[in-house]
Design a protein around this motif. Sequence first.
Motif, PDB file in Angstrom:
ATOM      1  N   VAL A 187       0.863  -1.184   0.000  1.00  0.00           N
ATOM      2  CA  VAL A 187       0.000   0.000   0.000  1.00  0.00           C
ATOM      3  C   VAL A 187       0.894   1.227   0.000  1.00  0.00           C
ATOM      4  O   VAL A 187       1.769   1.362   0.858  1.00  0.00           O
ATOM      5  CB  VAL A 187      -0.933   0.021   1.226  1.00  0.00           C
ATOM      6  N   ASN A 188       0.677   2.141  -0.937  1.00  0.00           N
ATOM      7  CA  ASN A 188       1.554   3.306  -1.066  1.00  0.00           C
ATOM      8  C   ASN A 188       0.882   4.630  -0.731  1.00  0.00           C
ATOM      9  O   ASN A 188       1.540   5.670  -0.746  1.00  0.00           O
ATOM     10  CB  ASN A 188       2.104   3.379  -2.497  1.00  0.00           C
ATOM     11  N   ASP A 189      -0.428   4.608  -0.446  1.00  0.00           N
ATOM     12  CA  ASP A 189      -1.141   5.875  -0.217  1.00  0.00           C
ATOM     13  C   ASP A 189      -1.473   6.096   1.253  1.00  0.00           C
ATOM     14  O   ASP A 189      -2.420   6.800   1.594  1.00  0.00           O
ATOM     15  CB  ASP A 189      -2.428   5.910  -1.051  1.00  0.00           C
ATOM     16  N   ILE A 190      -0.687   5.474   2.159  1.00  0.00           N
ATOM     17  CA  ILE A 190      -0.906   5.648   3.586  1.00  0.00           C
ATOM     18  C   ILE A 190      -0.213   6.931   4.041  1.00  0.00           C
ATOM     19  O   ILE A 190       0.913   7.210   3.618  1.00  0.00           O
ATOM     20  CB  ILE A 190      -0.347   4.447   4.377  1.00  0.00           C
ATOM     21  N   PRO A 191      -0.851   7.736   4.902  1.00  0.00           N
ATOM     22  CA  PRO A 191      -0.185   8.955   5.402  1.00  0.00           C
ATOM     23  C   PRO A 191       1.177   8.636   6.006  1.00  0.00           C
ATOM     24  O   PRO A 191       1.326   7.660   6.750  1.00  0.00           O
ATOM     25  CB  PRO A 191      -1.168   9.473   6.466  1.00  0.00           C
ATOM     26  N   SER A 192       2.178   9.464   5.719  1.00  0.00           N
ATOM     27  CA  SER A 192       3.557   9.181   6.115  1.00  0.00           C
ATOM     28  C   SER A 192       3.787   8.995   7.612  1.00  0.00           C
ATOM     29  O   SER A 192       4.705   8.264   7.986  1.00  0.00           O
ATOM     30  CB  SER A 192       4.474  10.294   5.591  1.00  0.00           C
TER      31      SER A 192
ATOM     32  N   CYS B  35       4.130  -0.269   4.010  1.00  0.00           N
ATOM     33  CA  CYS B  35       2.791  -0.659   4.450  1.00  0.00           C
ATOM     34  C   CYS B  35       2.205  -1.734   3.538  1.00  0.00           C
ATOM     35  O   CYS B  35       2.469  -1.753   2.321  1.00  0.00           O
ATOM     36  CB  CYS B  35       1.854   0.558   4.451  1.00  0.00           C
ATOM     37  N   TYR B  36       1.384  -2.614   4.127  1.00  0.00           N
ATOM     38  CA  TYR B  36       0.738  -3.698   3.392  1.00  0.00           C
ATOM     39  C   TYR B  36      -0.709  -3.855   3.852  1.00  0.00           C
ATOM     40  O   TYR B  36      -1.058  -3.505   4.989  1.00  0.00           O
ATOM     41  CB  TYR B  36       1.473  -5.029   3.632  1.00  0.00           C
ATOM     42  N   ARG B  37      -1.523  -4.404   2.939  1.00  0.00           N
ATOM     43  CA  ARG B  37      -2.886  -4.763   3.306  1.00  0.00           C
ATOM     44  C   ARG B  37      -2.851  -5.965   4.258  1.00  0.00           C
ATOM     45  O   ARG B  37      -2.034  -6.881   4.079  1.00  0.00           O
ATOM     46  CB  ARG B  37      -3.701  -5.141   2.064  1.00  0.00           C
ATOM     47  N   VAL B  38      -3.706  -5.939   5.239  1.00  0.00           N
ATOM     48  CA  VAL B  38      -3.825  -7.088   6.143  1.00  0.00           C
ATOM     49  C   VAL B  38      -4.477  -8.236   5.373  1.00  0.00           C
ATOM     50  O   VAL B  38      -5.545  -8.071   4.769  1.00  0.00           O
ATOM     51  CB  VAL B  38      -4.670  -6.734   7.378  1.00  0.00           C
ATOM     52  N   GLN B  39      -3.819  -9.380   5.342  1.00  0.00           N
ATOM     53  CA  GLN B  39      -4.327 -10.550   4.626  1.00  0.00           C
ATOM     54  C   GLN B  39      -4.931 -11.524   5.626  1.00  0.00           C
ATOM     55  O   GLN B  39      -4.298 -11.911   6.593  1.00  0.00           O
ATOM     56  CB  GLN B  39      -3.177 -11.225   3.862  1.00  0.00           C
ATOM     57  N   ARG B  40      -6.171 -11.895   5.391  1.00  0.00           N
ATOM     58  CA  ARG B  40      -6.878 -12.771   6.309  1.00  0.00           C
ATOM     59  C   ARG B  40      -6.115 -14.091   6.492  1.00  0.00           C
ATOM     60  O   ARG B  40      -5.700 -14.730   5.517  1.00  0.00           O
ATOM     61  CB  ARG B  40      -8.281 -13.069   5.794  1.00  0.00           C
TER      62      ARG B  40
ATOM     63  N   ASP C 150      -7.125  -1.461  10.873  1.00  0.00           N
ATOM     64  CA  ASP C 150      -8.146  -2.461  10.531  1.00  0.00           C
ATOM     65  C   ASP C 150      -7.805  -3.214   9.244  1.00  0.00           C
ATOM     66  O   ASP C 150      -7.958  -4.434   9.176  1.00  0.00           O
ATOM     67  CB  ASP C 150      -9.513  -1.782  10.374  1.00  0.00           C
ATOM     68  N   ASP C 151      -7.347  -2.501   8.223  1.00  0.00           N
ATOM     69  CA  ASP C 151      -7.145  -3.149   6.930  1.00  0.00           C
ATOM     70  C   ASP C 151      -5.702  -3.094   6.433  1.00  0.00           C
ATOM     71  O   ASP C 151      -5.402  -3.530   5.322  1.00  0.00           O
ATOM     72  CB  ASP C 151      -8.077  -2.530   5.878  1.00  0.00           C
ATOM     73  N   HIS C 152      -4.774  -2.530   7.230  1.00  0.00           N
ATOM     74  CA  HIS C 152      -3.385  -2.463   6.793  1.00  0.00           C
ATOM     75  C   HIS C 152      -2.455  -2.399   8.006  1.00  0.00           C
ATOM     76  O   HIS C 152      -2.881  -2.168   9.130  1.00  0.00           O
ATOM     77  CB  HIS C 152      -3.156  -1.254   5.883  1.00  0.00           C
ATOM     78  N   PHE C 153      -1.167  -2.601   7.746  1.00  0.00           N
ATOM     79  CA  PHE C 153      -0.150  -2.445   8.791  1.00  0.00           C
ATOM     80  C   PHE C 153       1.082  -1.809   8.164  1.00  0.00           C
ATOM     81  O   PHE C 153       1.320  -1.927   6.960  1.00  0.00           O
ATOM     82  CB  PHE C 153       0.196  -3.786   9.450  1.00  0.00           C
ATOM     83  N   CYS C 154       1.865  -1.106   8.991  1.00  0.00           N
ATOM     84  CA  CYS C 154       3.050  -0.395   8.522  1.00  0.00           C
ATOM     85  C   CYS C 154       4.218  -0.636   9.461  1.00  0.00           C
ATOM     86  O   CYS C 154       4.029  -0.850  10.670  1.00  0.00           O
ATOM     87  CB  CYS C 154       2.790   1.118   8.448  1.00  0.00           C
ATOM     88  N   LEU C 155       5.409  -0.591   8.911  1.00  0.00           N
ATOM     89  CA  LEU C 155       6.608  -0.664   9.728  1.00  0.00           C
ATOM     90  C   LEU C 155       6.654   0.551  10.653  1.00  0.00           C
ATOM     91  O   LEU C 155       6.535   1.682  10.209  1.00  0.00           O
ATOM     92  CB  LEU C 155       7.848  -0.695   8.833  1.00  0.00           C
ATOM     93  N   GLY C 156       6.819   0.299  11.939  1.00  0.00           N
ATOM     94  CA  GLY C 156       6.788   1.373  12.933  1.00  0.00           C
ATOM     95  C   GLY C 156       8.150   1.955  13.241  1.00  0.00           C
ATOM     96  O   GLY C 156       8.375   2.442  14.358  1.00  0.00           O
ATOM     97  N   LEU C 157       9.053   1.920  12.294  1.00  0.00           N
ATOM     98  CA  LEU C 157      10.374   2.520  12.429  1.00  0.00           C
ATOM     99  C   LEU C 157      10.546   3.553  11.316  1.00  0.00           C
ATOM    100  O   LEU C 157       9.953   3.430  10.246  1.00  0.00           O
ATOM    101  CB  LEU C 157      11.479   1.472  12.304  1.00  0.00           C
TER     102      LEU C 157
END
Length: 403
Positions: free
Chosen positions: A308-313, A319-324, A353-360
């Motif tokens: 996912v590339n359109d997540i606020p910086s 960032c990636y979509r959460v895969q069930r 809810d629908d994505h996760f991002c590296l927290g660094l």
Amino acid sequence: MAKILHLLLVLFLSLLQKCVFSDESQGFSLNLVRREITDNDIFPDTIRPRITRSSYLYTIDASIGTPPRKRTFIFDTGSELTWTQCTPCVHCFKQDYPLFDPKTSTSYKRLTPNHALARFFQRSNNGECVFNMMYMSGESSSGIASVETFTFPSNKRGAESVKGVAFGCSNNHRGEISSNTAVTGIMGMNRSPLSLISQMGTKSARRFSYCLPKLSSPVKSTFLRFGNDIKDRGSFQKTSFLTSGSDYNVRLLAISINGRQLSLPWGALSKGCVLDVGSGASNIEMGVYNVIFSVLREYFDRFNLTRVNDIPSPLGDLCYRVQRGFRSYPSMVLHFQGSNFEIGAANLFRFRDDHFCLGLFGRQGMSMTMILGAYQQQNVSFVYDVGNGKLLFGKEDCSQDKA
């Protein structure tokens, strides 16, 4: 011989009486008011303020002045000076509490040029001790170096007052310190002589401990403990602070992801890892960050996760979509000298809810290799043995940190 023994006995009883009944006794009481701190004093172990989560930062309530007036400080192990906004103010950020007015406190004093800490402050044109704090975020705060009585919550259901604490009366702040308008300033807790922990007297007293609960936990507050109030941590891992500088910098030998050590250029980790609760998330020198970024990107690509590339910086760059059904999130280990600090998936990534991002986050021009921020410190109990130059830590359910 009998006369000599008699004289010795009288002298002994006289000294004993002074030790037991002197007004300067070191005994503690419910509402103990301390005299001005000196090198021979022991900071009360009964002080136990609460650390309260405020978004990605943590705050501590304390009162200053006589009579005491409540203030809310950002708890910051990366800052040296404790300060609060005061009148008169040239430029101040918005806060809920009235600005502290030194004229209304009978215990307020300006820090004089002959004070033991005066040499660590700047001097104004008229010879006054002043300060000007600059922060990595670009903010700054300046004002008058001062001395005041600080009052903290106690584990005895009362309050402990400490006289003679050096702090800053800020009357010119640039930048927004926090979105939380309850905040009035910063509580500096690094190893500088100006910090609160460094003003706590004897070497054995300079110890503090905290445990930050998960952001998702209903528990918002835990305790900041000092001295002998810290619970026994015999099973904790241990490492030493680097001797130079005032930051809590530890030697970083290597970094591993999912058990595999990263291949980094020689000397890439030589500037160490600084623990900083005042930083909401961890920052890493850009060259090291780029290697971490590449390794994690290749890892998730093997599972065909959708980028996912359109997540606020502010949430992160990777960032990636959460895969069930996907549960194979990697972990990271910081290999300190003599210990290993594991950052599990819950602290390594920020989940929505629908994505996760590296927290660094990668950062250019850092004076250290890495800043270990508050997000990566969740559910880990820390003991800063400042007097002996040691850091102790271990995994813990911080929501259970009770009196």
